[in-house]
Write an enzyme that holds these catalytic residues in place. Structure first.
Site, PDB file in Angstrom:
ATOM      1  N   THR A  17       0.855  -1.062  -0.071  1.00  0.00           N
ATOM      2  CA  THR A  17      -0.386  -0.184   0.082  1.00  0.00           C
ATOM      3  C   THR A  17       1.001   1.149  -0.264  1.00  0.00           C
ATOM      4  OG1 THR A  17      -1.587  -1.328   1.372  1.00  0.00           O
ATOM      5  CG2 THR A  17      -1.903   0.900   1.015  1.00  0.00           C
ATOM      6  N   HIS A  21       2.213   2.014  -3.808  1.00  0.00           N
ATOM      7  CA  HIS A  21       1.122   2.823  -4.346  1.00  0.00           C
ATOM      8  C   HIS A  21       1.183   3.952  -3.850  1.00  0.00           C
ATOM      9  CE1 HIS A  21      -0.813  -0.906  -5.882  1.00  0.00           C
ATOM     10  NE2 HIS A  21      -0.920  -1.543  -4.509  1.00  0.00           N
TER      11      HIS A  21
END
Ligand code: NAD
Ligand code: ZN
Length: 347
Positions: free
Chosen positions: A45, A48
């Protein structure tokens, strides 16, 4: 550096990258604790958010300190916090829950519909200090290694997924040998699965999986099909349990096709909405597909530490360690796909 400031990795502007900045040390409000971060780990994450992909653009409000996998020491207790002491070594759950929705009221805390993510919707742990609600804190059991504890969020995903269905004595297929998939493989072996197959396309990850789960059948599905793999494994009826940990539509579709009737799939990988699977197989084969989100609060944490205290060894999954000032190197190696878990040292 001023006395009331700290270093933190900040998503300072709506574009790719992160900035190492000197920012104010956060205040500790009633019910919260301040944690001096010792180590943190980089999650997919975070990558990202680093890359500023479409999901991050929709989700992150800049400026924001990111990061949610950590271990640290409690250095301040907010008003009313009595269950912890200064000096406690802790990790913590990165999902902050509302305590009022239907699932929260029923004790199914991981299914809260109003979850706020540490390092996503509020400031995170890529910093020298982190403030979170005391209820989110988890004290480390004795003897647990700090590097491993810095990865508890991800290890917890693996534990939650692997323990969803009873897999003792069962044949298990794990698709995706990322850090979470490999840790799941180690857990499956620890808790007594029968045969374990792990698939990935990336040679580095396949090698890491072979090292970490020596008796697993670790294969590249572009080189051997799952039906051929099953023959090699002397399996005739398909896998009993599937743990989807790649987020690849192709891997998930192939997994569905390779399950035995009545098989159970725990789905952690985040699939695109257009993922197509053989629904006849699901219906006529009586498959169960269970979505998995986060970690159960706090049974996953309890079991994770219990297993670590009774011989679960996931140390091989940590492949890189950097000082926080070298965070760019950490994100670079994550980006390359040639890594397991990457740990940043803040101490
Ligand atoms: P990762 O991206 O490091 O690992 C995924 C692996 O899947 C990679 O090694 C990749 O090479 C492999 N892969 C890609 N296509 C494949 C295919 N067709 N067959 C087999 N393998 C293939 O991710 P991770 O950090 O280990 O996390 C695993 C998955 O879980 C990711 O999809 C992530 O987004 C998801 N995730 C979900 C939750 C949740 O709460 N549901 C939490 C954390 C992570
Ligand atoms: Zn809730």
């Amino acid at each position: 550096m001023a006395e009331n400031t700290m270093f933190a990795l900040v998503k300072a502007e709506p574009k790719a990258g992160l900035t190492l900045k000197e920012v104010p040390i956060p205040q500790t409000n009633p019910g919260e604790v301040k944690i001096k971060v010792l180590k943190s780990a980089i999650c997919g994450t975070d990558l990202h958010i680093y890359n500023w992909d479409e999901w991050s653009q929709r989700t992150i409000k800049v400026p924001q300190i990111i990061g949610h996998e950590f271990v640290g020491e409690i250095v301040e207790l907010g008003g009313g916090v009595t269950q912890y002491s200064l000096g406690d070594i802790v990790s913590g759950e990165g999902h902050i829950i509302c305590k009022t929705c239907r699932n929260c009221m029923a004790g199914r805390l991981h299914l809260c519909k109003n979850t706020i993510g540490v390092g996503v919707n509020r400031d995170g742990c890529f910093a020298q200090y982190l403030v979170i609600p005391a209820e989110n804190v988890v004290r480390l059991a004795p003897g647990i290694d700090l590097d491993i504890a810095s990865c508890f969020d991800a290890l917890g995903n693996a534990v939650h997924t692997a323990l969803k269905f009873d897999l003792t004595g069962e044949d298990v297929l794990i698709t995706g040998a990322g850090p979470i998939g490999i840790m799941a493989g180690i857990i499956c072996r620890h808790i007594g699965a029968k045969k374990i197959a792990i698939t990935d396309l990336n040679p580095y990850r396949l090698e890491l999986a072979k090292n970490a789960v020596p008796d697993a059948y670790v294969v590249n599905p572009s080189e051997i099909s799952l039906p051929d793999l099953m023959k090699k494994m002397d399996m005739t009826e398909g896998f009993d349990i599937g743990l989807e940990m790649s987020g690849s539509p192709r891997a998930f579709a192939d997994m569905v096709d390779s399950m035995g009737n009545g098989g159970k799939i725990a789905l952690l990988g985040i699939l695109s909405g257009k993922t197509d699977i053989n629904w006849d197989k699901v219906v006529f084969g009586g498959l169960t597909i269970q979505g998995i989100y986060g970690r159960e609060m706090f049974d996953t944490w309890y079991k994770m530490m219990s297993m670590l205290q009774t011989g679960l060894d996931v140390s091989k999954i940590i492949t890189h360690r950097f000082d926080f000032k070298d965070f760019e190197k950490g994100f670079e190696v994550m980006q390359s796909g040639e890594s397991g878990k990457v740990v940043l040292n803040w101490a």
